[in-house]
Motif scaffolding. Sequence first.
Motif, PDB file in Angstrom:
ATOM      1  N   THR A   2      -2.297 -13.511   9.936  1.00 31.50           N
ATOM      2  CA  THR A   2      -2.105 -12.480   8.809  1.00 31.50           C
ATOM      3  C   THR A   2      -2.834 -11.081   9.614  1.00 31.50           C
ATOM      4  OG1 THR A   2      -4.659 -12.784   7.835  1.00 31.50           O
ATOM      5  CG2 THR A   2      -2.791 -13.802   6.782  1.00 31.50           C
ATOM      6  N   GLU A   3      -1.792 -10.040   9.215  1.00 31.95           N
ATOM      7  CA  GLU A   3      -2.397  -8.965   9.942  1.00 31.95           C
ATOM      8  C   GLU A   3      -3.286  -8.252   9.134  1.00 31.95           C
ATOM      9  OE1 GLU A   3       1.192  -6.433   9.524  1.00 31.95           O
ATOM     10  OE2 GLU A   3       2.404  -7.605  11.024  1.00 31.95           O
ATOM     11  N   ILE A   4      -3.971  -7.198   9.841  1.00 34.56           N
ATOM     12  CA  ILE A   4      -5.222  -6.571   9.529  1.00 34.56           C
ATOM     13  C   ILE A   4      -4.911  -5.288   8.570  1.00 34.56           C
ATOM     14  CG2 ILE A   4      -7.371  -5.086   9.925  1.00 34.56           C
ATOM     15  CD1 ILE A   4      -7.723  -6.904  12.489  1.00 34.56           C
ATOM     16  N   PRO A   5      -5.328  -5.036   7.390  1.00 34.45           N
ATOM     17  CA  PRO A   5      -4.666  -4.282   6.671  1.00 34.45           C
ATOM     18  C   PRO A   5      -5.031  -2.689   7.443  1.00 34.45           C
ATOM     19  CG  PRO A   5      -6.070  -5.622   5.163  1.00 34.45           C
ATOM     20  CD  PRO A   5      -6.009  -6.203   6.665  1.00 34.45           C
ATOM     21  N   ASN A   6      -4.433  -1.660   7.102  1.00 33.24           N
ATOM     22  CA  ASN A   6      -4.643  -0.335   7.834  1.00 33.24           C
ATOM     23  C   ASN A   6      -5.945   0.187   7.396  1.00 33.24           C
ATOM     24  OD1 ASN A   6      -1.744  -0.455   8.648  1.00 33.24           O
ATOM     25  ND2 ASN A   6      -1.101   0.432   6.851  1.00 33.24           N
ATOM     26  N   LEU A   7      -6.451   0.023   6.305  1.00 35.51           N
ATOM     27  CA  LEU A   7      -7.732   0.498   6.152  1.00 35.51           C
ATOM     28  C   LEU A   7      -8.797   0.001   6.911  1.00 35.51           C
ATOM     29  CD1 LEU A   7      -9.527   2.057   4.374  1.00 35.51           C
ATOM     30  CD2 LEU A   7      -9.670   0.258   2.772  1.00 35.51           C
ATOM     31  N   ILE A   8      -8.772  -1.306   7.022  1.00 40.83           N
ATOM     32  CA  ILE A   8      -9.630  -1.838   8.146  1.00 40.83           C
ATOM     33  C   ILE A   8      -9.600  -1.613   9.655  1.00 40.83           C
ATOM     34  CG2 ILE A   8     -10.764  -4.319   8.933  1.00 40.83           C
ATOM     35  CD1 ILE A   8      -9.987  -5.334   6.567  1.00 40.83           C
ATOM     36  N   GLY A   9      -8.419  -1.306  10.089  1.00 36.82           N
ATOM     37  CA  GLY A   9      -8.216  -0.770  11.274  1.00 36.82           C
ATOM     38  C   GLY A   9      -8.634   0.656  11.473  1.00 36.82           C
ATOM     39  N   ASP A  10      -7.973   1.374  10.397  1.00 31.67           N
ATOM     40  CA  ASP A  10      -8.901   2.988  10.316  1.00 31.67           C
ATOM     41  C   ASP A  10     -10.102   2.989  10.507  1.00 31.67           C
ATOM     42  OD1 ASP A  10      -5.989   3.703  10.444  1.00 31.67           O
ATOM     43  OD2 ASP A  10      -5.990   3.979   8.430  1.00 31.67           O
TER      44      ASP A  10
END
Length: 752
Positions: A2-10
């Motif tokens: 699964t891809e990491i949500p943008n919020l966690i990456g940000d």
Amino acid sequence: MTEIPNLIGDLALILTVAGIVTLIFKKLKQPLVLGYIVAGFLVSPHMPYLMSVVDKADIQTWADIGVIFLLFSLGLDFSFKKILKMGMAPVIAACTIIFCMVVLGFLTGQAFGWSRMDCIFLGGMLAMSSTTIIYKAFDDLGLRQQTFAGLVMSVLILEDVLAIVMMVLLSAIAGGKSPDSGQMLGSIVRIVFFLILWFVVGIFIVPLFLRATRRLMNNETLIIVSLGLCFLMAVISTKVGFSSAFGAFVMGSILAETIEADKIIKLVEPVKNLFGAIFFVSVGMLVDPAVIINYAGPIVALVLTIIIGQAVFGTLGFWLSGQRLSTAMKCGFSMAQIGEFAFIIASLGLSLHVISSFLYPVVVAVSVITTFITPYMIRAATPAYSLLVSRLPRRWVRRIEHSSISVPATEKSRSLWKPLLTAMLWNVLLYSILSVACIFLMFTFVLPVCRQLLCHWTGNAVCGLATVFLIAPFLRAIMIKKNHSEEFRTLWTESIVNRFPLVFTVILRVVIVCAFIFYVCNYLTRFSNAVMITLALAVVVIMAMSRRLKKRSIHLERLFLQNLHSREIAAQVEGTRRPLFEGRLLDRDIHIGEFTVPVDSTWCGRTLRDLALRSRFGVHVSSILRGSQRINIPNGDTILFPGDNMQVIGDDTQLQKLNESITTELVPADPDIEKREMVLRQLTVGPQSTLAGKSIAESGIRDKYDCMVVGLERGEQSLTLINPKYILKNGDIMWVVGEKDGIRALKKALDS
């Protein structure tokens, strides 16, 4: 996968970059707030050569939460009683500085041809100095124990409170058609009404709740409950037309009066630091280099406006408050910057869509520049004072210094009218607000239910009686309280001339009470005004004669005072209150400073006689706080322990030298700490060992090799209770604890 949500990456990008940048700023001894802003600039879309944040909307939501936590923490450090004890000097200084800087900021914006709303918000931004940056600068320069630093911090507390009020006013102005409309007066009334209402109700409910659940509260539940109350008040604040940050500040100020306040501050600190960092990073993301280049002229002009304006008007404000010119200049020069609240006010203007987009990055750039200049401005105060005194005529200097000497705080007014009228005014104001709140709640929520369950007029009657019964203790307090006070009786018996105005105060309060009763009856019935007034007077007489209402009123008042002073009572029991003689020392140019003995201080384990603080620094240690223990007037045999909080009496220079010594005389860090690992090894006494035939005490295992024998085996016999007189023999097996180098040397001795 699964891809990491943008919020966690940000968040990963923001916190990583912020961590690296703040480490660099910490090394450079610069405020961490600037590091967060620089980190935000690096991860913003304006820096195409680096990674940037993907979803700015989510980050903005987290930043809004950061504002709530920042103001909640500010409220926890705020105390209504602390502000009242400051007297009028900080109030005069704060009001003078804010008014002058708001006007100066507005005129500066007008000079550049900016819009009216931009100028108004700009004035609000320039009026607020940075508490965080000034506190950090005082700490770095070793000035935090000096007298003028305490004066500056007291004014900054008031500025933070007035900034909350200013935010609400700016919101009201932004929603109106004209800044000078009548909406401003209504907003001020609403602010005062809800502040007093929330404070009074909060002092009743919150301490009672915490007291009832104190045995169930650990650190985990306390922080959850505290943050829950914070966000609950934030939601209530938005429902009544204020900002969520304002509600968070109010709840923080309510919790500041509880016994658990110090523990809540420590628990909330890490959460505040996290979300506060995200907020300041979001501030840096709005910095646009193109805007800064295009508005380089206004940025330079605003920097000069702040430096000159705060130096002049800050000095004027502190001088008018009763400080000497030298002290006033130190205070005024220290406040020549803008910080957190400027960003918050700018964020408010952007969220309301009333200010131009260029204003935010301009203010951030001005804040960064003035923050770097702050330490130099603090250092420049003394030379500037010397230069000014050398240029002014001596007659002027003597007149300025003479006029700045304030009246001692211990002098009491001989007139009894002022305290009596002040007490009556506050009494009427507080109980009137509570009565209005009760009437509003009853007519809004209870009256429709009564009308639905009963018929219209019966429901009105039931609700009216319930409302009158509910507000009766408050109305009785308005009418009766202070009529039998010592001031009232003294004025009554002193002269016949005093009796008419005293009677007038009673009649006026009776009229106010009748107005409340008349409003309730007139709202629910259609009787004539004459009947309503007669009924109101009858009810007033009944309330005045009721002993039960008197007991209820006294009980509620005592409960309120108990909750209000609970934190002070606990501090007195635990021995952490500052001595009462502290204020008397100010007239002699000396004051009390508090110093905590660092854990790794070389002073630990030494007596006060060995340290010779009096001969080295000229100071006197009046008390030592150790946990819940208080040692007053310690003698020379008193030993200092890590974490001891010393209360020391001295002047600014003496306390500064003491602060430098206590923070620098530390045990040096161990460069070989990795080699200090303790290990357990099994060693055998060899036939050729030089230790064979010696006792454990004589072998030097502890003294020479820094090891310890914890077990012995001789054949099938195992010994755990080690006797130092035990004689080592060939073949004995020892279990030894020690550092690797020591055990290696011991093993070599046992084998040889």
